[in-house]
Scaffold this motif. Sequence first.
Motif, PDB file in Angstrom:
ATOM      1  N   ARG A 151     -11.246  47.912 116.711  1.00  0.00           N
ATOM      2  CA  ARG A 151     -11.863  49.108 117.286  1.00  0.00           C
ATOM      3  C   ARG A 151     -13.003  48.744 118.222  1.00  0.00           C
ATOM      4  N   TYR A 152     -13.838  47.808 117.817  1.00  0.00           N
ATOM      5  CA  TYR A 152     -14.943  47.374 118.671  1.00  0.00           C
ATOM      6  C   TYR A 152     -14.418  46.733 119.957  1.00  0.00           C
ATOM      7  N   ALA A 153     -13.368  45.908 119.826  1.00  0.00           N
ATOM      8  CA  ALA A 153     -12.818  45.243 121.008  1.00  0.00           C
ATOM      9  C   ALA A 153     -12.202  46.262 121.957  1.00  0.00           C
ATOM     10  N   ALA A 154     -11.490  47.250 121.406  1.00  0.00           N
ATOM     11  CA  ALA A 154     -10.870  48.271 122.246  1.00  0.00           C
ATOM     12  C   ALA A 154     -11.906  49.107 122.984  1.00  0.00           C
ATOM     13  N   ALA A 155     -13.076  49.275 122.369  1.00  0.00           N
ATOM     14  CA  ALA A 155     -14.145  50.057 122.987  1.00  0.00           C
ATOM     15  C   ALA A 155     -14.970  49.233 123.965  1.00  0.00           C
ATOM     16  N   GLY A 156     -14.673  47.941 124.094  1.00  0.00           N
ATOM     17  CA  GLY A 156     -15.416  47.078 125.002  1.00  0.00           C
ATOM     18  C   GLY A 156     -16.697  46.530 124.417  1.00  0.00           C
ATOM     19  N   ASP A 157     -16.861  46.660 123.091  1.00  0.00           N
ATOM     20  CA  ASP A 157     -18.078  46.159 122.449  1.00  0.00           C
ATOM     21  C   ASP A 157     -17.992  44.682 122.103  1.00  0.00           C
ATOM     22  N   LEU A 158     -16.789  44.116 122.176  1.00  0.00           N
ATOM     23  CA  LEU A 158     -16.584  42.696 121.906  1.00  0.00           C
ATOM     24  C   LEU A 158     -15.658  42.115 122.954  1.00  0.00           C
ATOM     25  N   PRO A 159     -15.903  40.892 123.412  1.00  0.00           N
ATOM     26  CA  PRO A 159     -14.973  40.239 124.346  1.00  0.00           C
ATOM     27  C   PRO A 159     -13.618  40.019 123.677  1.00  0.00           C
ATOM     28  N   ASP A 160     -12.566  40.078 124.446  1.00  0.00           N
ATOM     29  CA  ASP A 160     -11.225  39.903 123.889  1.00  0.00           C
ATOM     30  C   ASP A 160     -11.048  38.559 123.213  1.00  0.00           C
ATOM     31  N   ASP A 161     -11.694  37.506 123.762  1.00  0.00           N
ATOM     32  CA  ASP A 161     -11.426  36.168 123.230  1.00  0.00           C
ATOM     33  C   ASP A 161     -12.119  35.878 121.904  1.00  0.00           C
ATOM     34  N   VAL A 162     -12.930  36.804 121.397  1.00  0.00           N
ATOM     35  CA  VAL A 162     -13.551  36.569 120.093  1.00  0.00           C
ATOM     36  C   VAL A 162     -12.833  37.325 118.981  1.00  0.00           C
ATOM     37  N   GLN A 163     -11.851  38.141 119.340  1.00  0.00           N
ATOM     38  CA  GLN A 163     -11.153  38.909 118.310  1.00  0.00           C
ATOM     39  C   GLN A 163     -10.535  38.013 117.241  1.00  0.00           C
TER      40      GLN A 163
END
Length: 292
Positions: A151-163
């Motif tokens: 959810r955080y990644a989809a909202a742009g709160d986390l970079p994709d490469d740290v998922q």
Amino acid sequence: MDETASASSQVPADVGALDHLPGWHPGEQLRRTDKAVTIAGRWHGHDVVAKQLTSSERHWVKRFTHEVSSYRAFTDAPPPWPVPRLHHAGRQVLIIERLPGKSPHTDRYPPRLPGRIVTGMIDALTGFAAWQPPPGPLSMPATDWPARIRRYAAAGDLPDDVQQPLLEAVTSAPLVFGHGDPLASNALDGAGQPLVFVDYEFAGMYPPGADLALLGLWLGRHDPGAEQRCAQIAAASGSLSRYQAMRVLWLAREQRLYQDLFDTVDDRKHRQWLDDQAVDAIAVLCLAVGCR
């Protein structure tokens, strides 16, 4: 931060429920936030604290219900640290034993606290992690961590490469019991007694190092040495990678919180500190585990 909630989320405090409880005698108001008010008093001759839920938001109603369940679970299986005795629980009212001591500070990001307070908070959190709760509400995951990461990644709160590194970190070890909200305002420091935490509305099972990462974040704003101590304790227990991952997640949450409250909390210096900390935390995690 005790910002005032919108009028639509407020409901009248359940004063009548308290006033008409036989044996209840109110004292001083201890604290008021956007979701609840706590009042000292007497209950059938015992010193107690009454907590009234003043928010109708689903999230806080759920947390209040969970806190009641937590105190009931502690009654059935007492942990090896002091917890308030549950005296009464209603739809919006909770009455518990008043433990001795007072909160070291009420700020979310307190100024530098005395070393013995920091030590007491760390010791309490490591004690939580070593305890195995009985089956029930306290033995359940506090949240769906993989879902939160996505959810955080989809909202742009986390970079994709740290998922993926985050997902691996939070699922790579069994969960441990944690307080989930180790604010200085949720702690009680009494003379000659170990520091204890109260307010178990977020208690449950967390990735190892989660409590320490949150405490280190809040204390580290004005005392970087306290954050270093928390990281060292996590490293000594073999949980440093989870600590680092949870620090990234907690920072993402704090950034979301301050973004939502930016109009009412105009603290640009603190927001910049959060942004800088998030960049550094992601860099540390990626250096340790690699990010693709």
